[in-house]
Scaffold this active site. Structure first.
Site, PDB file in Angstrom:
ATOM      1  N   GLY A  29      -2.812  -2.762   8.216  1.00 15.56           N
ATOM      2  CA  GLY A  29      -4.120  -2.776   7.556  1.00 15.56           C
ATOM      3  C   GLY A  29      -5.170  -3.428   8.438  1.00 15.56           C
ATOM      4  O   GLY A  29      -4.934  -4.472   9.033  1.00 15.56           O
ATOM      5  N   GLY A  66       0.842  -1.209   0.000  1.00 17.19           N
ATOM      6  CA  GLY A  66       0.000   0.000   0.000  1.00 17.19           C
ATOM      7  C   GLY A  66       0.865   1.242   0.000  1.00 17.19           C
ATOM      8  O   GLY A  66       0.501   2.277   0.560  1.00 17.19           O
ATOM      9  N   ARG A 121      -1.838   7.652  21.552  1.00 23.26           N
ATOM     10  CA  ARG A 121      -3.033   8.466  21.820  1.00 23.26           C
ATOM     11  C   ARG A 121      -3.329   8.498  23.317  1.00 23.26           C
ATOM     12  O   ARG A 121      -3.635   9.559  23.882  1.00 23.26           O
ATOM     13  CB  ARG A 121      -4.237   7.858  21.094  1.00 23.26           C
ATOM     14  CG  ARG A 121      -4.197   8.036  19.592  1.00 23.26           C
ATOM     15  CD  ARG A 121      -5.218   7.136  18.918  1.00 23.26           C
ATOM     16  NE  ARG A 121      -5.350   7.441  17.499  1.00 23.26           N
ATOM     17  CZ  ARG A 121      -5.924   6.630  16.623  1.00 23.26           C
ATOM     18  NH1 ARG A 121      -6.423   5.467  17.013  1.00 23.26           N
ATOM     19  NH2 ARG A 121      -6.019   6.983  15.356  1.00 23.26           N
ATOM     20  N   ALA A 143       1.608   3.479  -2.077  1.00 23.86           N
ATOM     21  CA  ALA A 143       1.142   4.736  -2.675  1.00 23.86           C
ATOM     22  C   ALA A 143      -0.060   5.311  -1.935  1.00 23.86           C
ATOM     23  O   ALA A 143      -0.623   6.319  -2.350  1.00 23.86           O
ATOM     24  CB  ALA A 143       0.788   4.518  -4.145  1.00 23.86           C
ATOM     25  N   ASP A 196      -2.627   3.573  19.312  1.00 21.41           N
ATOM     26  CA  ASP A 196      -3.515   3.650  20.481  1.00 21.41           C
ATOM     27  C   ASP A 196      -2.714   4.017  21.731  1.00 21.41           C
ATOM     28  O   ASP A 196      -3.150   4.828  22.546  1.00 21.41           O
ATOM     29  CB  ASP A 196      -4.220   2.304  20.679  1.00 21.41           C
ATOM     30  CG  ASP A 196      -4.885   1.824  19.408  1.00 21.41           C
ATOM     31  OD1 ASP A 196      -5.820   2.485  18.947  1.00 21.41           O
ATOM     32  OD2 ASP A 196      -4.443   0.797  18.853  1.00 21.41           O
ATOM     33  N   HIS A 219      -7.107  -4.007  18.336  1.00 21.97           N
ATOM     34  CA  HIS A 219      -7.090  -2.620  17.839  1.00 21.97           C
ATOM     35  C   HIS A 219      -8.497  -2.325  17.307  1.00 21.97           C
ATOM     36  O   HIS A 219      -8.769  -2.376  16.106  1.00 21.97           O
ATOM     37  CB  HIS A 219      -6.046  -2.459  16.728  1.00 21.97           C
ATOM     38  CG  HIS A 219      -6.094  -1.118  16.064  1.00 21.97           C
ATOM     39  ND1 HIS A 219      -5.846   0.064  16.726  1.00 21.97           N
ATOM     40  CD2 HIS A 219      -6.373  -0.760  14.780  1.00 21.97           C
ATOM     41  CE1 HIS A 219      -5.978   1.075  15.898  1.00 21.97           C
ATOM     42  NE2 HIS A 219      -6.304   0.605  14.705  1.00 21.97           N
ATOM     43  N   GLY A 240       1.400   5.189   3.513  1.00 19.39           N
ATOM     44  CA  GLY A 240       2.646   4.992   2.769  1.00 19.39           C
ATOM     45  C   GLY A 240       3.337   6.320   2.480  1.00 19.39           C
ATOM     46  O   GLY A 240       4.560   6.441   2.609  1.00 19.39           O
ATOM     47  N   ARG A 265     -13.841  -1.327  12.487  1.00 21.59           N
ATOM     48  CA  ARG A 265     -12.708  -1.887  11.726  1.00 21.59           C
ATOM     49  C   ARG A 265     -12.975  -3.333  11.328  1.00 21.59           C
ATOM     50  O   ARG A 265     -12.575  -3.787  10.269  1.00 21.59           O
ATOM     51  CB  ARG A 265     -11.420  -1.784  12.537  1.00 21.59           C
ATOM     52  CG  ARG A 265     -11.019  -0.348  12.828  1.00 21.59           C
ATOM     53  CD  ARG A 265      -9.741  -0.286  13.619  1.00 21.59           C
ATOM     54  NE  ARG A 265      -9.405   1.070  14.031  1.00 21.59           N
ATOM     55  CZ  ARG A 265      -9.693   1.582  15.227  1.00 21.59           C
ATOM     56  NH1 ARG A 265     -10.326   0.859  16.130  1.00 21.59           N
ATOM     57  NH2 ARG A 265      -9.344   2.816  15.525  1.00 21.59           N
TER      58      ARG A 265
HETATM   59  N1  LIG Z   1      -3.413  -0.281  12.950  1.00 17.33           N
HETATM   60  C1  LIG Z   1      -3.604   1.000  12.972  1.00 17.33           C
HETATM   61  O1  LIG Z   1      -3.389   1.650  14.005  1.00 17.33           O
HETATM   62  C2  LIG Z   1      -4.072   1.740  11.767  1.00 17.33           C
HETATM   63  C3  LIG Z   1      -4.466   1.070  10.627  1.00 17.33           C
HETATM   64  N2  LIG Z   1      -4.917   1.745   9.532  1.00 17.33           N
HETATM   65  C4  LIG Z   1      -5.288   0.956   8.365  1.00 17.33           C
HETATM   66  O2  LIG Z   1      -4.236   1.006   7.400  1.00 17.33           O
HETATM   67  C5  LIG Z   1      -4.769   0.698   6.107  1.00 17.33           C
HETATM   68  C6  LIG Z   1      -4.231   1.662   5.059  1.00 17.33           C
HETATM   69  O3  LIG Z   1      -4.695   2.965   5.335  1.00 17.33           O
HETATM   70  P1  LIG Z   1      -4.406   4.182   4.317  1.00 17.33           P
HETATM   71  O4  LIG Z   1      -2.985   4.184   3.884  1.00 17.33           O
HETATM   72  O5  LIG Z   1      -4.974   5.401   4.942  1.00 17.33           O
HETATM   73  O6  LIG Z   1      -5.334   3.740   3.102  1.00 17.33           O
HETATM   74  P2  LIG Z   1      -5.266   4.235   1.574  1.00 17.33           P
HETATM   75  O7  LIG Z   1      -6.545   3.800   0.925  1.00 17.33           O
HETATM   76  O8  LIG Z   1      -4.843   5.648   1.498  1.00 17.33           O
HETATM   77  O9  LIG Z   1      -4.074   3.369   1.008  1.00 17.33           O
HETATM   78  C7  LIG Z   1      -4.136   1.989   0.926  1.00 17.33           C
HETATM   79  C8  LIG Z   1      -3.264   1.565  -0.231  1.00 17.33           C
HETATM   80  O10 LIG Z   1      -3.229   0.151  -0.227  1.00 17.33           O
HETATM   81  C9  LIG Z   1      -3.239  -0.270  -1.565  1.00 17.33           C
HETATM   82  N3  LIG Z   1      -3.702  -1.657  -1.600  1.00 17.33           N
HETATM   83  C10 LIG Z   1      -4.957  -2.141  -1.520  1.00 17.33           C
HETATM   84  N4  LIG Z   1      -4.948  -3.480  -1.602  1.00 17.33           N
HETATM   85  C11 LIG Z   1      -3.656  -3.852  -1.711  1.00 17.33           C
HETATM   86  C12 LIG Z   1      -2.993  -5.094  -1.854  1.00 17.33           C
HETATM   87  N5  LIG Z   1      -3.671  -6.233  -1.929  1.00 17.33           N
HETATM   88  N6  LIG Z   1      -1.640  -5.103  -1.938  1.00 17.33           N
HETATM   89  C13 LIG Z   1      -0.945  -3.954  -1.897  1.00 17.33           C
HETATM   90  N7  LIG Z   1      -1.513  -2.743  -1.784  1.00 17.33           N
HETATM   91  C14 LIG Z   1      -2.849  -2.698  -1.691  1.00 17.33           C
HETATM   92  C15 LIG Z   1      -4.179   0.711  -2.281  1.00 17.33           C
HETATM   93  O11 LIG Z   1      -3.921   0.746  -3.668  1.00 17.33           O
HETATM   94  C16 LIG Z   1      -3.789   2.013  -1.593  1.00 17.33           C
HETATM   95  O12 LIG Z   1      -2.766   2.712  -2.280  1.00 17.33           O
HETATM   96  C17 LIG Z   1      -6.296   0.710   6.288  1.00 17.33           C
HETATM   97  O13 LIG Z   1      -6.759  -0.635   6.415  1.00 17.33           O
HETATM   98  C18 LIG Z   1      -6.483   1.452   7.581  1.00 17.33           C
HETATM   99  O14 LIG Z   1      -7.691   1.120   8.212  1.00 17.33           O
HETATM  100  C19 LIG Z   1      -4.963   3.113   9.509  1.00 17.33           C
HETATM  101  C20 LIG Z   1      -4.585   3.828  10.624  1.00 17.33           C
HETATM  102  C21 LIG Z   1      -4.128   3.212  11.838  1.00 17.33           C
HETATM  103  O1  LIG Z   2      -9.826   4.121  12.798  1.00 21.69           O
HETATM  104  C1  LIG Z   2      -9.467   3.677  11.699  1.00 21.69           C
HETATM  105  O2  LIG Z   2     -10.203   3.116  10.882  1.00 21.69           O
HETATM  106  C2  LIG Z   2      -8.008   3.779  11.370  1.00 21.69           C
HETATM  107  C3  LIG Z   2      -7.292   3.281  12.540  1.00 21.69           C
HETATM  108  O3  LIG Z   2      -7.139   2.099  12.734  1.00 21.69           O
HETATM  109  C4  LIG Z   2      -6.949   4.253  13.578  1.00 21.69           C
HETATM  110  O4  LIG Z   2      -6.926   5.461  13.317  1.00 21.69           O
HETATM  111  O5  LIG Z   2      -6.678   3.814  14.686  1.00 21.69           O
END
Ligand SMILES: NC(=O)C1=CN([C@@H]2O[C@H](COP(=O)(O)OP(=O)(O)OC[C@H]3O[C@@H](n4cnc5c(N)ncnc54)[C@H](O)[C@@H]3O)[C@@H](O)[C@H]2O)C=CC1
Ligand SMILES: O=C([O-])CC(=O)C(=O)O
Length: 327
Positions: free
Chosen positions: A131, A12, A163, A14, A160, A188, A18, A99
């Site tokens: 993710g 991910g 935060r 891009a 978390d 999470h 990322g 989530r």
């Molecule tokens: N664990 C945590 O604390 C957090 C987790 N997240 C999660 O992180 C993930 C990514 O968030 P963002 O970057 O904001 O999303 P985004 O939608 O901006 O970017 C996700 C990227 O993943 C790519 N992608 C989708 N399927 C893929 C695959 N099979 N292989 C490789 N790349 C793939 C997409 O093309 C896109 O560029 C989400 O699931 C989000 O919920 C977000 C914030 C905190």
């Molecule tokens: O809340 C969401 O979907 C993204 C995430 O995991 C976070 O910000 O902790």
């Protein structure tokens, strides 16, 4: 560059996270100012154009520590020889979703990625899943790469923790660096338990310093549990820069010695510590000696904490049952 570069895969690459994360890794924030890094950037085919642009920007930074950058939508190529696999790529939730609602959409991504990591990565590979729902996605990847030891799989609850630290520091009127021993237990998700009983402020129990159990139970806990949703509401999309920062913190905390007496939160494969369910990816208090990690011992769990931890672990067990077919 005298040291061998650490090769890091980011899926991910891009996407929003990322776009913050790559530049932090390449600048040395993750592995330190004298450790070269190489990046394997993985995207899906339709996002390869955008990835090209991100790679051009990495070039334009002329980072002294960046030894090599490769972009690919082929998982075998993408995970080739990597020492760390940071699994960010997946669909983020929108307002009104939990989530766990993403499990149907995102879960299957992690079967192929687990298999490709097992087949192609370096023998010391460690994986951090970001993710969502990250605990159970990590469970899926780990179970699709059974020859890789279970202690090399992590899911991110550091955002978390960070935060929670800021909420406690701001209530106590101190800097965030005064807050230590902040455990996030469980998933999470909205059931996570930020454990204020064992957190410390300036070395003293946080609950004593704040002296307002009502606020700790009825405001602090839900604010931390719902912070992701609050960011989505305010920003229109989910936390990205703070999530990237937490990925850097997670890896840094696993690869540098933890300050004596302190610990950090990361979800790992439970062996039943603190009566959590073995085999589930559960957030626990973790210490590192810079190479190996272990679960912090003798953290007191009172009746209130027990109920909160059990509720979150029960949710992980339910998620496990939903993805049994992928394990
Ligand atoms: N664990 C945590 O604390 C957090 C987790 N997240 C999660 O992180 C993930 C990514 O968030 P963002 O970057 O904001 O999303 P985004 O939608 O901006 O970017 C996700 C990227 O993943 C790519 N992608 C989708 N399927 C893929 C695959 N099979 N292989 C490789 N790349 C793939 C997409 O093309 C896109 O560029 C989400 O699931 C989000 O919920 C977000 C914030 C905190
Ligand atoms: O809340 C969401 O979907 C993204 C995430 O995991 C976070 O910000 O902790």
């Amino acid at each position: 560059m005298s040291k061998k570069p650490i090769r890091v895969a980011v899926t991910g690459a891009a996407g929003q996270i990322g776009y913050s994360l790559l530049f932090r890794i390449a600048s040395g924030s993750m592995f330190g100012p004298d450790q070269p890094v190489a990046l394997n950037l993985i995207e899906i085919e339709p996002a390869m154009g955008a990835l090209e642009g991100v790679m051009m920007e990495l070039d334009d930074c002329a980072f002294p520590l960046l030894a090599d950058v490769r972009g690919s939508c082929d998982l075998n190529e993408g995970f080739k020889d990597v020492n760390w696999a940071l699994l960010v790529g997946s669909v983020p939730r929108k307002a009104g979703m939990e989530r766990g609602d993403l499990l149907n959409i995102n879960g299957k991504i992690f079967t192929g990625q687990g298999q490709a990591i097992e087949k192609n990565a370096a023998s010391d590979v460690r994986t951090v899943v970001v993710g969502n729902p990250c605990n159970t996605n990590c469970l899926i990847a780990m179970n699709n790469a059974k020859s890789i030891p279970q202690d090399r799989w992590f899911a991110m609850t550091r955002l978390d923790e960070n935060r929670a630290i800021t909420q406690l520091a701001s209530k106590a009127g101190v800097h965030s660096t005064e807050v230590t021993n902040m455990t996030i237990w469980g998933n999470h998700s909205a059931t996570q338990y930020p454990d204020f009983y064992n957190a410390k402020i300036g070395g003293k129990p946080a609950a004593e310093v704040i002296n307002d159990e009502g606020w700790l139970k009825d405001t602090f806990i839900p604010v931390v549990q719902q912070r992701g949703a609050a960011i989505i509401k305010a920003r229109g999309s989910s936390s990205a820069a703070s999530a990237a920062n937490a990925v850097v913190d997670t890896v840094r905390s696993l690869t540098t010695p933890t300050a004596p007496g302190n610990w950090n939160s990361v979800a790992v494969c439970s062996k039943g510590e603190y009566d959590t369910k073995p085999g589930l990816i559960t957030s626990l208090p973790i210490v590192s000696d810079g190479t190996n990690w272990s679960v912090a011992e003798n953290v007191p769990v009172n009746e209130f904490s027990r109920a909160k931890i059990d509720a979150s672990v029960d949710e992980l067990a339910t998620e496990h049952d939903l993805v049994k077919g992928l394990l």
